[in-house]
Motif scaffolding. Structure first.
Motif, short mmCIF file in Angstrom:
data_model
loop_
_atom_site.label_atom_id
_atom_site.label_comp_id
_atom_site.label_asym_id
_atom_site.label_seq_id
_atom_site.Cartn_x
_atom_site.Cartn_y
_atom_site.Cartn_z
N THR A 183 0.22 -14.57 2.41
CA THR A 183 1.08 -14.86 3.31
C THR A 183 1.67 -15.90 2.81
N LEU B 221 1.42 0.13 7.65
CA LEU B 221 1.57 0.58 6.28
C LEU B 221 2.71 1.31 6.22
N ILE C 133 -9.15 -13.41 -2.00
CA ILE C 133 -7.84 -13.51 -1.21
C ILE C 133 -8.24 -13.90 0.31
N GLY D 41 0.88 -0.99 -0.11
CA GLY D 41 0.08 -0.10 0.05
C GLY D 41 1.06 1.38 -0.19
N ASN E 110 -0.07 -9.58 11.56
CA ASN E 110 0.95 -8.40 11.22
C ASN E 110 0.47 -7.31 11.71
N GLY F 179 -3.50 -15.93 6.46
CA GLY F 179 -2.55 -17.25 6.33
C GLY F 179 -3.84 -18.32 6.18
N ASN G 186 -7.17 0.20 -0.63
CA ASN G 186 -7.50 -0.57 0.74
C ASN G 186 -8.12 0.58 1.65
N ILE H 205 2.15 -4.08 10.49
CA ILE H 205 3.26 -3.44 9.90
C ILE H 205 3.24 -1.71 9.95
N ILE I 132 -10.55 -11.05 1.11
CA ILE I 132 -10.48 -10.24 2.06
C ILE I 132 -9.16 -9.77 2.64
N ASN I 133 -9.28 -8.55 3.45
CA ASN I 133 -8.12 -8.13 3.95
C ASN I 133 -7.92 -8.95 5.35
N SER I 134 -6.94 -8.87 6.15
CA SER I 134 -6.53 -9.58 7.34
C SER I 134 -7.64 -9.27 8.39
C1 LIG Z 1 2.72 -8.41 6.14
C2 LIG Z 1 1.52 -8.09 5.43
C3 LIG Z 1 1.15 -6.95 4.91
C4 LIG Z 1 -0.05 -6.33 4.32
N1 LIG Z 1 0.05 -5.17 3.70
C5 LIG Z 1 -1.07 -4.82 3.04
C6 LIG Z 1 -1.38 -3.61 2.62
O1 LIG Z 1 -0.46 -2.74 2.65
N2 LIG Z 1 -2.28 -3.27 1.88
C7 LIG Z 1 -3.49 -4.13 1.69
O2 LIG Z 1 -4.38 -3.70 1.20
N3 LIG Z 1 -3.46 -5.25 2.36
C8 LIG Z 1 -2.32 -5.66 3.02
N4 LIG Z 1 -2.06 -7.07 3.54
C9 LIG Z 1 -3.32 -7.91 3.44
C10 LIG Z 1 -3.08 -9.04 2.25
O3 LIG Z 1 -2.78 -8.42 0.96
C11 LIG Z 1 -4.19 -10.15 2.28
O4 LIG Z 1 -5.55 -9.37 2.01
C12 LIG Z 1 -4.47 -10.80 3.61
O5 LIG Z 1 -3.22 -11.11 4.16
C13 LIG Z 1 -5.18 -12.08 3.35
O6 LIG Z 1 -4.61 -12.94 2.51
P1 LIG Z 1 -3.51 -14.25 2.77
O7 LIG Z 1 -4.19 -15.10 4.04
O8 LIG Z 1 -3.23 -15.06 1.70
O9 LIG Z 1 -2.21 -13.49 3.38
C14 LIG Z 1 -0.98 -7.41 4.22
C15 LIG Z 1 -0.72 -8.82 4.81
C16 LIG Z 1 0.43 -8.99 5.43
C17 LIG Z 1 0.43 -10.45 5.92
#
Ligand SMILES: Cc1cc2nc3c(=O)[nH]c(=O)nc-3n(C[C@H](O)[C@H](O)[C@H](O)COP(=O)(O)O)c2cc1C
Length: 291
Positions: free
Chosen positions: A254, A61, A230, A34, A57, A205, A115, A59, A179-181
């Protein structure tokens, strides 16, 4: 896209970080970490913690801002034959507008992914993603600033995901990704302290895959625009589940940390599955869920 498998934002850096390990040109798309209008340093460490079947996580952003990304990374990405989707965010509606407008004349970008899982500091009413009215406001504002394909990345919402997906569609999104996390935390019982510097973070994950799959399935039935699935996708079978639920593409997140070539393996695996089932295109698979 050469195939329906993209790498999810924040899990693949900006691309160069993985270039020694992965043939970037074979990815469906790269969604970069992002970007906000100006650089952000992020949260104090520890920023990640492993948990059963997943990762939490926080982080914060961290990113180099528009100028830093365009100057330091985009020239590298432009030399590759892979669609680059820029994930954008802001702390106010004006910042979202600023970052969308800031990329409008920049070459080498295939689309924007917004996002909305960010705190709204101006109106102080929590995350943009938690309030349908705020979501509409931010999507409409970004839409007015860009002619590029616009993906709206939805946060997990157990009971209202269809409502959010429809709101994004009505305000001009060309696709939704989800989805986002999922909000989460972990505690070290010896120190009795939170394991993350930020106390809470987002769970991703394999642990979240069944939850994500259900939300994607609901979103697919709520909108006419494409849905990008996702959440916990780590192997071909995971990705196929999302495609069968009706997602038109998937994002691998992940899993990249464990296996940098996961997205390529999954793309190849989908091809093998199609061949084995006498299908010539992934379109024949989409939404092929049997009752
Ligand atoms: C370390 C990390 C950083 C992430 N940074 C962003 C981000 O900057 N913008 C965003 O929209 N999603 C971000 N995500 C969310 C992922 O893009 C994804 O939607 C989420 O991890 C679920 O997918 P997964 O289970 O395959 O990881 C981040 C996820 C992780 C693990």
């Amino acid at each position: 896209m050469k195939n329906p498998v993209m790498v999810a934002s924040g899990t693949f850096g900006y691309g160069p970080e993985y270039a020694d390990l992965v043939d970037l040109d074979r990815l469906g798309a790269i969604v970069v970490k992002g970007i906000s209008p100006r650089p952000v340093t992020g949260n104090p460490p520890p920023r990640t913690v492993e948990t059963a079947g997943g990762l939490i996580n926080a982080i914060g952003l961290q990113n180099p801002g528009i100028e830093g990304f365009v100057r330091d990374t985009l020239p590298f990405l432009r030399r590759h034959d892979v669609p680059v989707i820029v994930n954008i965010w802001g702390r106010t509606v004006e910042e979202y507008e600023e970052v969308a407008a800031g990329f409008e004349e920049v070459e080498g970008i295939a689309g924007l992914e917004v996002n909305v899982s960010c705190p709204n500091i101006k109106e102080g009413r929590g995350l943009f993603s938690n309030d349908p009215a705020l979501l509409r406001k931010v999507v409409s504002a970004v839409r007015a600033k860009t002619r590029r394909p616009l993906i709206v990345k939805l946060a997990p919402d157990l009971s209202r995901i269809a409502q959010f997906a429809r709101a994004a569609e009505e305000c001009g999104a060309d696709a939704v990704s989800l989805i986002n996390s999922i909000p989460a935390m972990a505690i070290d019982v010896e120190t009795r302290r939170p394991k993350l510097g930020n106390v809470t973070g987002g769970l991703s994950g394999p642990a979240i895959k069944p939850i994500a799959l259900k939300m994607v399935w609901e979103a697919v039935r709520a909108v006419r625009i494409p849905v990008i699935g996702i959440g916990g996708i780590a192997c071909t079978e995971d990705a196929l589940e999302f495609l069968l639920a009706g997602a038109q593409a998937v994002g691998v997140g992940t899993a990249n940390f464990l296996n940098p070539v996961a997205a390529l393996e999954i793309a190849a695996g989908i091809g093998e599955y199609l061949a084995r089932n006498g299908m010539s295109s992934v379109r024949e698979l989409l939404g092929g869920l049997r009752p």
